[in-house]
Enzyme design. Structure first.
Site, PDB file in Angstrom:
ATOM      1  N   SER A 108       8.318  59.736  64.025  1.00 18.58           N
ATOM      2  CA  SER A 108       7.456  59.523  65.521  1.00 18.58           C
ATOM      3  C   SER A 108       6.120  59.188  65.467  1.00 18.58           C
ATOM      4  O   SER A 108       5.448  58.537  66.254  1.00 18.58           O
ATOM      5  CB  SER A 108       8.069  60.626  66.804  1.00 18.58           C
ATOM      6  N   HIS A 136      13.912  58.480  67.682  1.00 14.56           N
ATOM      7  CA  HIS A 136      12.902  57.333  67.851  1.00 14.56           C
ATOM      8  C   HIS A 136      13.446  55.941  67.396  1.00 14.56           C
ATOM      9  O   HIS A 136      12.639  55.181  66.825  1.00 14.56           O
ATOM     10  CB  HIS A 136      11.729  57.811  66.919  1.00 14.56           C
ATOM     11  N   LYS A 167      14.883  58.384  75.829  1.00 18.31           N
ATOM     12  CA  LYS A 167      13.625  57.540  75.435  1.00 18.31           C
ATOM     13  C   LYS A 167      14.601  56.176  75.682  1.00 18.31           C
ATOM     14  O   LYS A 167      14.593  55.697  77.026  1.00 18.31           O
ATOM     15  CB  LYS A 167      13.326  57.562  74.141  1.00 18.31           C
TER      16      LYS A 167
END
Length: 317
Positions: A108, A136, A167
Protein backbone atom coordinates in the site's frame (compact mmCIF):
# COMPACT_ATOMS: atom_id res chain seq x y z
CA UNK A 1 -27.28 -6.51 14.07
CA UNK A 2 -26.13 -6.86 17.67
CA UNK A 3 -24.89 -10.43 17.43
CA UNK A 4 -22.02 -12.61 16.31
CA UNK A 5 -22.53 -14.66 13.16
CA UNK A 6 -23.19 -18.06 14.74
CA UNK A 7 -25.95 -16.83 17.07
CA UNK A 8 -28.25 -14.58 15.04
CA UNK A 9 -25.85 -12.48 12.99
CA UNK A 10 -26.20 -14.31 9.68
CA UNK A 11 -28.70 -13.13 7.08
CA UNK A 12 -29.34 -14.26 3.52
CA UNK A 13 -27.29 -11.23 2.43
CA UNK A 14 -24.22 -12.45 4.32
CA UNK A 15 -24.44 -15.88 2.72
CA UNK A 16 -25.08 -14.37 -0.71
CA UNK A 17 -21.98 -12.19 -0.44
CA UNK A 18 -19.81 -15.11 0.68
CA UNK A 19 -20.99 -17.08 -2.37
CA UNK A 20 -20.34 -14.12 -4.67
CA UNK A 21 -16.83 -13.64 -3.32
CA UNK A 22 -16.02 -17.34 -3.74
CA UNK A 23 -17.10 -17.23 -7.38
CA UNK A 24 -15.22 -13.97 -7.94
CA UNK A 25 -11.97 -15.30 -6.48
CA UNK A 26 -12.54 -18.77 -7.97
CA UNK A 27 -12.22 -20.44 -4.56
CA UNK A 28 -14.33 -23.07 -2.80
CA UNK A 29 -15.58 -20.98 0.11
CA UNK A 30 -15.31 -17.59 1.85
CA UNK A 31 -15.82 -16.37 5.41
CA UNK A 32 -16.70 -12.77 6.27
CA UNK A 33 -14.99 -10.87 9.10
CA UNK A 34 -15.73 -7.42 10.58
CA UNK A 35 -12.55 -6.16 8.83
CA UNK A 36 -9.54 -7.54 7.00
CA UNK A 37 -7.51 -6.67 10.09
CA UNK A 38 -9.72 -9.17 11.91
CA UNK A 39 -9.35 -11.71 9.09
CA UNK A 40 -5.56 -11.46 9.39
CA UNK A 41 -5.83 -11.74 13.18
CA UNK A 42 -7.88 -14.90 12.83
CA UNK A 43 -6.29 -16.99 10.12
CA UNK A 44 -2.70 -17.63 11.26
CA UNK A 45 -3.57 -18.79 14.76
CA UNK A 46 -5.95 -21.32 13.19
CA UNK A 47 -3.78 -22.45 10.29
CA UNK A 48 -0.28 -22.96 11.73
CA UNK A 49 1.27 -24.16 14.99
CA UNK A 50 4.67 -24.68 16.60
CA UNK A 51 5.58 -27.36 14.06
CA UNK A 52 5.37 -24.84 11.21
CA UNK A 53 7.15 -21.76 9.89
CA UNK A 54 5.76 -18.51 8.50
CA UNK A 55 7.98 -16.71 5.98
CA UNK A 56 6.88 -13.10 5.55
CA UNK A 57 7.83 -10.16 3.30
CA UNK A 58 9.51 -7.41 5.33
CA UNK A 59 7.04 -4.74 4.15
CA UNK A 60 3.85 -6.66 4.83
CA UNK A 61 0.93 -4.70 6.29
CA UNK A 62 0.77 -4.15 10.05
CA UNK A 63 -2.33 -6.36 10.33
CA UNK A 64 -0.41 -9.29 8.82
CA UNK A 65 2.45 -8.74 11.25
CA UNK A 66 0.07 -8.62 14.21
CA UNK A 67 -1.76 -11.72 13.01
CA UNK A 68 1.48 -13.69 12.72
CA UNK A 69 2.41 -12.66 16.27
CA UNK A 70 -0.70 -14.46 17.54
CA UNK A 71 0.35 -17.84 16.18
CA UNK A 72 2.97 -20.23 17.57
CA UNK A 73 4.81 -20.92 14.32
CA UNK A 74 8.45 -20.02 13.85
CA UNK A 75 8.81 -16.69 12.03
CA UNK A 76 11.17 -15.81 9.21
CA UNK A 77 11.33 -12.58 7.24
CA UNK A 78 12.73 -11.94 3.77
CA UNK A 79 13.75 -8.57 2.39
CA UNK A 80 11.06 -6.87 0.34
CA UNK A 81 10.41 -8.83 -2.88
CA UNK A 82 13.76 -10.64 -2.47
CA UNK A 83 13.12 -14.04 -4.04
CA UNK A 84 16.68 -15.28 -3.39
CA UNK A 85 16.30 -14.67 0.34
CA UNK A 86 12.86 -16.29 0.32
CA UNK A 87 14.33 -19.36 -1.33
CA UNK A 88 17.08 -19.57 1.29
CA UNK A 89 14.48 -19.59 4.07
CA UNK A 90 12.52 -22.30 2.26
CA UNK A 91 15.65 -24.44 1.87
CA UNK A 92 16.52 -24.14 5.55
CA UNK A 93 13.03 -24.98 6.85
CA UNK A 94 12.38 -28.27 5.07
CA UNK A 95 12.11 -29.99 8.45
CA UNK A 96 8.92 -28.06 9.25
CA UNK A 97 5.43 -29.55 8.90
CA UNK A 98 4.17 -26.52 6.94
CA UNK A 99 5.98 -23.63 5.27
CA UNK A 100 3.62 -20.68 4.76
CA UNK A 101 4.79 -17.86 2.49
CA UNK A 102 2.99 -14.64 3.46
CA UNK A 103 2.78 -11.54 1.30
CA UNK A 104 0.67 -8.57 0.38
CA UNK A 105 -0.51 -8.64 -3.23
CA UNK A 106 -0.02 -4.90 -3.69
CA UNK A 107 2.00 -3.03 -1.07
CA UNK A 108 0.00 0.00 0.00
CA UNK A 109 2.81 2.49 0.62
CA UNK A 110 4.84 1.71 -2.49
CA UNK A 111 2.31 0.58 -5.09
CA UNK A 112 4.53 -2.34 -6.05
CA UNK A 113 3.29 -5.87 -6.66
CA UNK A 114 4.43 -9.19 -5.22
CA UNK A 115 5.83 -11.40 -8.03
CA UNK A 116 3.32 -14.16 -7.41
CA UNK A 117 4.47 -16.16 -10.44
CA UNK A 118 7.93 -16.47 -8.90
CA UNK A 119 6.53 -17.10 -5.42
CA UNK A 120 4.34 -19.90 -6.79
CA UNK A 121 7.36 -21.46 -8.51
CA UNK A 122 9.29 -21.46 -5.23
CA UNK A 123 6.30 -22.80 -3.29
CA UNK A 124 5.98 -25.71 -5.71
CA UNK A 125 9.72 -26.38 -5.61
CA UNK A 126 9.91 -26.45 -1.81
CA UNK A 127 6.42 -27.74 -0.96
CA UNK A 128 5.13 -24.54 0.65
CA UNK A 129 1.73 -22.89 0.95
CA UNK A 130 0.89 -19.29 0.00
CA UNK A 131 -1.09 -16.59 1.81
CA UNK A 132 -1.92 -13.32 0.02
CA UNK A 133 -3.53 -10.22 1.50
CA UNK A 134 -4.99 -8.52 -1.57
CA UNK A 135 -6.67 -5.57 0.14
CA UNK A 136 -4.93 -3.04 -2.09
CA UNK A 137 -5.70 -4.89 -5.34
CA UNK A 138 -9.16 -6.43 -5.04
CA UNK A 139 -11.65 -4.83 -7.39
CA UNK A 140 -9.21 -3.10 -9.73
CA UNK A 141 -6.02 -5.10 -10.41
CA UNK A 142 -5.97 -7.98 -12.86
CA UNK A 143 -8.72 -9.21 -15.22
CA UNK A 144 -12.19 -8.14 -14.03
CA UNK A 145 -10.52 -6.67 -10.93
CA UNK A 146 -9.97 -10.13 -9.44
CA UNK A 147 -6.68 -9.02 -7.92
CA UNK A 148 -3.02 -9.92 -7.91
CA UNK A 149 -3.32 -13.72 -8.25
CA UNK A 150 -5.47 -13.18 -11.34
CA UNK A 151 -2.97 -10.63 -12.68
CA UNK A 152 -0.31 -13.37 -12.69
CA UNK A 153 -2.66 -16.20 -13.67
CA UNK A 154 -2.05 -18.12 -10.44
CA UNK A 155 -5.43 -17.88 -8.68
CA UNK A 156 -5.56 -21.66 -8.28
CA UNK A 157 -2.12 -21.70 -6.63
CA UNK A 158 -2.87 -19.35 -3.72
CA UNK A 159 -4.05 -21.26 -0.66
CA UNK A 160 -5.41 -18.36 1.40
CA UNK A 161 -6.66 -15.03 0.03
CA UNK A 162 -7.63 -12.36 2.54
CA UNK A 163 -8.96 -8.97 1.52
CA UNK A 164 -11.02 -5.99 2.61
CA UNK A 165 -14.53 -4.95 1.64
CA UNK A 166 -13.81 -1.38 2.73
CA UNK A 167 -11.81 -0.09 -0.25
CA UNK A 168 -12.64 -0.78 -3.91
CA UNK A 169 -15.54 -3.06 -2.97
CA UNK A 170 -17.26 -0.09 -1.41
CA UNK A 171 -18.62 -1.60 1.78
CA UNK A 172 -16.94 0.91 4.13
CA UNK A 173 -16.23 -1.98 6.51
CA UNK A 174 -15.73 -5.71 6.46
CA UNK A 175 -13.15 -8.23 5.30
CA UNK A 176 -12.96 -11.85 4.28
CA UNK A 177 -10.81 -14.95 4.00
CA UNK A 178 -11.21 -17.16 0.95
CA UNK A 179 -9.83 -20.58 0.10
CA UNK A 180 -10.68 -24.25 0.42
CA UNK A 181 -13.83 -25.43 2.19
CA UNK A 182 -11.72 -27.07 4.87
CA UNK A 183 -9.76 -23.90 5.61
CA UNK A 184 -12.90 -21.79 5.84
CA UNK A 185 -14.66 -24.37 8.03
CA UNK A 186 -11.68 -24.32 10.38
CA UNK A 187 -11.96 -20.56 10.71
CA UNK A 188 -15.70 -20.74 11.38
CA UNK A 189 -15.00 -23.13 14.25
CA UNK A 190 -11.87 -21.54 15.71
CA UNK A 191 -11.33 -18.04 14.32
CA UNK A 192 -11.58 -15.82 17.38
CA UNK A 193 -12.35 -12.50 15.61
CA UNK A 194 -15.16 -14.30 13.74
CA UNK A 195 -16.56 -16.03 16.81
CA UNK A 196 -16.38 -13.07 19.19
CA UNK A 197 -17.13 -10.00 17.03
CA UNK A 198 -20.46 -8.70 15.84
CA UNK A 199 -21.45 -9.40 12.27
CA UNK A 200 -20.98 -6.87 9.47
CA UNK A 201 -24.00 -4.55 9.26
CA UNK A 202 -26.45 -5.79 6.60
CA UNK A 203 -26.49 -2.36 4.95
CA UNK A 204 -22.73 -2.56 4.37
CA UNK A 205 -23.06 -6.13 3.10
CA UNK A 206 -25.80 -5.06 0.69
CA UNK A 207 -23.54 -2.36 -0.71
CA UNK A 208 -20.79 -4.88 -1.46
CA UNK A 209 -23.32 -7.25 -3.06
CA UNK A 210 -24.17 -4.49 -5.53
CA UNK A 211 -20.48 -3.80 -6.22
CA UNK A 212 -19.96 -7.49 -6.94
CA UNK A 213 -22.82 -7.33 -9.44
CA UNK A 214 -21.07 -4.41 -11.17
CA UNK A 215 -17.75 -6.28 -11.29
CA UNK A 216 -19.47 -9.29 -12.85
CA UNK A 217 -20.67 -7.22 -15.84
CA UNK A 218 -19.14 -4.80 -18.29
CA UNK A 219 -17.22 -2.53 -15.97
CA UNK A 220 -16.76 1.00 -17.27
CA UNK A 221 -15.46 2.04 -13.85
CA UNK A 222 -12.48 -0.30 -14.14
CA UNK A 223 -11.73 1.01 -17.63
CA UNK A 224 -11.83 4.61 -16.38
CA UNK A 225 -9.52 3.78 -13.49
CA UNK A 226 -7.00 2.08 -15.78
CA UNK A 227 -7.06 5.10 -18.09
CA UNK A 228 -6.56 7.52 -15.17
CA UNK A 229 -3.68 5.45 -13.81
CA UNK A 230 -1.87 5.30 -17.15
CA UNK A 231 -2.33 9.03 -17.70
CA UNK A 232 -1.07 10.06 -14.27
CA UNK A 233 1.93 7.75 -14.15
CA UNK A 234 3.01 8.50 -17.73
CA UNK A 235 2.71 12.28 -17.57
CA UNK A 236 4.22 12.60 -14.09
CA UNK A 237 7.29 10.68 -15.20
CA UNK A 238 7.57 12.92 -18.26
CA UNK A 239 7.50 15.90 -15.88
CA UNK A 240 10.52 14.49 -14.04
CA UNK A 241 8.85 12.92 -11.02
CA UNK A 242 9.80 9.53 -9.63
CA UNK A 243 6.67 7.39 -9.29
CA UNK A 244 7.20 4.10 -7.49
CA UNK A 245 5.26 0.89 -7.94
CA UNK A 246 3.71 -1.17 -10.72
CA UNK A 247 2.75 0.70 -13.91
CA UNK A 248 -0.87 -0.47 -13.69
CA UNK A 249 -1.34 0.27 -9.98
CA UNK A 250 -3.56 3.27 -9.10
CA UNK A 251 -1.63 3.68 -5.85
CA UNK A 252 1.01 6.05 -7.22
CA UNK A 253 3.54 7.31 -4.66
CA UNK A 254 5.37 10.46 -5.74
CA UNK A 255 8.80 10.02 -4.17
CA UNK A 256 10.21 13.21 -2.59
CA UNK A 257 12.38 11.54 0.13
CA UNK A 258 12.66 14.59 2.42
CA UNK A 259 9.86 14.69 5.02
CA UNK A 260 9.76 18.48 5.22
CA UNK A 261 9.61 18.90 1.45
CA UNK A 262 6.87 16.28 1.18
CA UNK A 263 4.76 18.00 3.85
CA UNK A 264 5.17 21.44 2.24
CA UNK A 265 4.41 20.04 -1.21
CA UNK A 266 1.20 18.42 0.02
CA UNK A 267 0.18 21.62 1.80
CA UNK A 268 0.59 23.62 -1.43
CA UNK A 269 -1.43 21.03 -3.36
CA UNK A 270 -4.19 21.25 -0.75
CA UNK A 271 -4.19 25.03 -1.16
CA UNK A 272 -5.20 24.36 -4.77
CA UNK A 273 -8.00 22.06 -3.54
CA UNK A 274 -6.10 18.97 -4.69
CA UNK A 275 -6.35 16.49 -1.86
CA UNK A 276 -3.09 14.58 -1.36
CA UNK A 277 -1.33 13.42 1.81
CA UNK A 278 2.38 13.35 2.63
CA UNK A 279 3.78 10.21 4.25
CA UNK A 280 7.00 10.12 6.24
CA UNK A 281 8.64 8.16 9.07
CA UNK A 282 7.40 6.12 10.93
CA UNK A 283 4.66 5.29 8.39
CA UNK A 284 7.38 4.75 5.77
CA UNK A 285 11.16 4.25 6.27
CA UNK A 286 13.34 7.25 7.13
CA UNK A 287 14.35 9.39 4.13
CA UNK A 288 11.64 7.74 2.01
CA UNK A 289 8.99 10.46 2.33
CA UNK A 290 6.42 10.66 -0.41
CA UNK A 291 3.02 11.91 -1.47
CA UNK A 292 0.80 8.90 -2.07
CA UNK A 293 -1.65 9.64 -4.85
CA UNK A 294 -4.66 7.34 -5.13
CA UNK A 295 -6.38 7.41 -8.50
CA UNK A 296 -10.11 6.67 -8.64
CA UNK A 297 -12.69 5.81 -11.29
CA UNK A 298 -14.54 8.82 -9.93
CA UNK A 299 -11.83 11.13 -11.26
CA UNK A 300 -12.37 12.57 -14.71
CA UNK A 301 -9.54 12.99 -17.20
CA UNK A 302 -9.68 16.71 -16.44
CA UNK A 303 -9.25 16.00 -12.71
CA UNK A 304 -6.11 13.96 -13.34
CA UNK A 305 -4.67 16.55 -15.72
CA UNK A 306 -5.30 19.27 -13.12
CA UNK A 307 -3.43 17.27 -10.49
CA UNK A 308 -0.49 16.76 -12.85
CA UNK A 309 -0.38 20.51 -13.58
CA UNK A 310 -0.47 21.22 -9.84
CA UNK A 311 2.48 18.93 -9.13
CA UNK A 312 4.43 20.35 -12.05
CA UNK A 313 3.85 23.99 -11.09
CA UNK A 314 4.94 23.47 -7.49
CA UNK A 315 8.02 21.54 -8.64
CA UNK A 316 9.15 24.60 -10.60
CA UNK A 317 8.87 26.94 -7.63
Amino acid sequence: MASVRFICGTTDLHKKLEDQLSKFFETEDTILYPSCFDANAGVFEVLVNDQDVVISDSLNHASIIDGIRLCKAERKRYDHLDMAMLEEHLKKTQDKRLRLIVTDGVFSMDGDVAPLDKIVALAEKYNANIFVDDSHATGFMGPKGRGTPSLFGVSDKVDVLNTTLGKALGGASGGCSSGSKELVALQRQRGRPYLFSNTIAPAAVGGVVEVMNILAGENQFLQQLQSNTKLFRTEMKKAGFEISGHDTCPIAPVMLYDARIAAQFAEKMMAQSIYVIAFSYPVVPKDKARIRVQLSAGHTTEDVERAIKGFTAIKKE
